[in-house]
Design a protein around this motif. Structure first.
Motif, mmCIF file in Angstrom:
data_model
loop_
_atom_site.group_PDB
_atom_site.id
_atom_site.type_symbol
_atom_site.label_atom_id
_atom_site.label_comp_id
_atom_site.label_asym_id
_atom_site.label_seq_id
_atom_site.Cartn_x
_atom_site.Cartn_y
_atom_site.Cartn_z
ATOM 1 N N GLN A 119 0.824 -1.201 0.000
ATOM 2 C CA GLN A 119 0.000 0.000 0.000
ATOM 3 C C GLN A 119 0.867 1.263 0.000
ATOM 4 O O GLN A 119 0.546 2.242 -0.676
ATOM 5 C CB GLN A 119 -0.920 -0.001 1.223
ATOM 6 C CG GLN A 119 -2.000 -1.060 1.192
ATOM 7 C CD GLN A 119 -3.156 -0.667 0.283
ATOM 8 O OE1 GLN A 119 -2.972 -0.378 -0.897
ATOM 9 N NE2 GLN A 119 -4.351 -0.653 0.836
ATOM 10 N N VAL A 120 1.940 1.236 0.776
ATOM 11 C CA VAL A 120 2.855 2.388 0.807
ATOM 12 C C VAL A 120 3.417 2.649 -0.582
ATOM 13 O O VAL A 120 3.434 3.788 -1.069
ATOM 14 C CB VAL A 120 3.989 2.139 1.817
ATOM 15 C CG1 VAL A 120 5.115 3.164 1.626
ATOM 16 C CG2 VAL A 120 3.457 2.216 3.247
ATOM 17 N N ALA A 124 2.603 6.031 -2.779
ATOM 18 C CA ALA A 124 3.714 6.924 -3.120
ATOM 19 C C ALA A 124 3.788 7.178 -4.619
ATOM 20 O O ALA A 124 4.177 8.272 -5.058
ATOM 21 C CB ALA A 124 5.029 6.342 -2.614
ATOM 22 N N GLY A 125 3.385 6.178 -5.406
ATOM 23 C CA GLY A 125 3.445 6.338 -6.858
ATOM 24 C C GLY A 125 2.204 6.970 -7.452
ATOM 25 O O GLY A 125 2.195 7.303 -8.653
ATOM 26 N N LEU A 132 6.065 17.137 -4.720
ATOM 27 C CA LEU A 132 5.945 15.975 -3.835
ATOM 28 C C LEU A 132 7.328 15.501 -3.399
ATOM 29 O O LEU A 132 8.242 15.346 -4.206
ATOM 30 C CB LEU A 132 5.220 14.839 -4.552
ATOM 31 C CG LEU A 132 5.135 13.511 -3.788
ATOM 32 C CD1 LEU A 132 4.261 13.655 -2.553
ATOM 33 C CD2 LEU A 132 4.615 12.407 -4.705
ATOM 34 N N LYS A 133 7.469 15.262 -2.089
ATOM 35 C CA LYS A 133 8.719 14.743 -1.532
ATOM 36 C C LYS A 133 8.385 13.673 -0.502
ATOM 37 O O LYS A 133 7.700 13.948 0.473
ATOM 38 C CB LYS A 133 9.546 15.854 -0.878
ATOM 39 C CG LYS A 133 10.868 15.365 -0.295
ATOM 40 C CD LYS A 133 11.665 16.499 0.312
ATOM 41 C CE LYS A 133 12.974 15.992 0.889
ATOM 42 N NZ LYS A 133 13.774 17.097 1.510
ATOM 43 N N ASN A 139 7.767 0.598 7.753
ATOM 44 C CA ASN A 139 6.802 -0.051 8.641
ATOM 45 C C ASN A 139 5.345 0.271 8.289
ATOM 46 O O ASN A 139 4.524 0.562 9.163
ATOM 47 C CB ASN A 139 7.077 0.344 10.094
ATOM 48 C CG ASN A 139 8.482 -0.015 10.532
ATOM 49 O OD1 ASN A 139 8.969 -1.096 10.228
ATOM 50 N ND2 ASN A 139 9.137 0.888 11.246
ATOM 51 N N GLY A 140 5.057 0.226 7.010
ATOM 52 C CA GLY A 140 3.681 0.445 6.576
ATOM 53 C C GLY A 140 3.188 1.864 6.728
ATOM 54 O O GLY A 140 1.981 2.107 6.708
ATOM 55 N N THR A 141 4.113 2.820 6.867
ATOM 56 C CA THR A 141 3.737 4.221 7.041
ATOM 57 C C THR A 141 4.450 5.086 6.012
ATOM 58 O O THR A 141 5.678 5.028 5.883
ATOM 59 C CB THR A 141 4.103 4.717 8.455
ATOM 60 O OG1 THR A 141 3.457 3.893 9.419
ATOM 61 C CG2 THR A 141 3.675 6.162 8.656
ATOM 62 N N LEU A 142 3.682 5.879 5.286
ATOM 63 C CA LEU A 142 4.228 6.789 4.282
ATOM 64 C C LEU A 142 4.114 8.220 4.798
ATOM 65 O O LEU A 142 3.032 8.671 5.186
ATOM 66 C CB LEU A 142 3.444 6.650 2.971
ATOM 67 C CG LEU A 142 3.829 7.602 1.832
ATOM 68 C CD1 LEU A 142 5.232 7.295 1.319
ATOM 69 C CD2 LEU A 142 2.812 7.516 0.698
ATOM 70 N N ILE A 143 5.233 8.937 4.815
ATOM 71 C CA ILE A 143 5.247 10.336 5.239
ATOM 72 C C ILE A 143 5.774 11.168 4.083
ATOM 73 O O ILE A 143 6.835 10.873 3.529
ATOM 74 C CB ILE A 143 6.125 10.533 6.490
ATOM 75 C CG1 ILE A 143 5.597 9.657 7.634
ATOM 76 C CG2 ILE A 143 6.153 12.001 6.910
ATOM 77 C CD1 ILE A 143 6.445 9.728 8.894
#
Length: 208
Positions: A119-120, A124-125, A132-133, A139-143
């Protein structure tokens, strides 16, 4: 020719001149010793001004939380969100925002057959935002950060949670705000994760 009286007067004046000179030298020396604590050639540095505190930032220590329930009647989900943040609807995709609309937390309880890491990568894509940066994707987290045309610099933190050893994702939690609110945004995300309560059927995910 000088008389003895004139000679005595000249000697007296000469003695007074020498005395004044010596006294002036003593004063100058004492002034250097006691009147100025700064060594020669050293300039007293003024303390640099401290960085002003952010007056409009979201502060984690000022937040209070309350429990919210959403999802569906057969599969209710609950978590604690900041007090005063409201969602216009419940259901499977509630979005709780503060009264100003600057900060928000969104839940998606529909689930997915993809793992949190998948999912990350997918998210992200797929984000189509200016500048976008991606900050991190662990760990399953997108920042990530980006620039919104109307609201300026923004930050998003999206986390996918699994209940079957990362084989699939049961729920997504996304927190949004500004980059300067990062510390508080992280706190909101962590608090929602810690207080999250999922139904027993959360392992039943739909393909996506």
């Amino acid at each position: 020719m000088l008389t003895p009286r004139h000679q005595a007067l000249l000697m007296t004046l000469a003695g007074m001149t020498v005395g004044v000179a010596v006294f002036g030298s003593v004063l100058a020396i004492n002034g250097n010793l006691f009147g100025n604590d700064t060594p020669a050639g050293v300039v007293n540095a003024q303390p640099s001004p401290s960085t002003p505190a952010c007056t409009d930032c979201l502060r984690s220590d000022s937040l209070k939380y309350g429990q919210q329930t959403f999802g569906t009647k057969d599969s209710p989900v609950s978590a604690e969100v900041p007090t005063g943040w409201k969602s216009p609807q419940d259901g499977t995709r509630p979005r709780f925002a503060d009264p100003t609309g600057v900060w928000q937390i969104r839940f998606d309880t529909r689930g997915s057959s993809r793992s949190p890491d998948e999912q990350v990568t997918s998210r992200a894509g797929s984000i189509d935002e200016r500048d976008l940066k991606v900050i991190s994707r662990d760990n399953g987290t997108l920042i990530y950060t980006y620039v919104d045309q109307a609201r300026g610099p923004r930050m998003g933190l999206s986390r996918w949670i699994s209940t079957d050893n990362d084989q699939s994702s049961a729920i997504e939690i996304t927190v949004g705000g500004r980059p300067k609110d990062e510390a508080a945004l992280r706190a909101v995300l962590e608090h929602a994760t810690e207080t999250l309560e999922l139904p027993a059927s959360a392992n039943d995910t739909r393909p996506s």
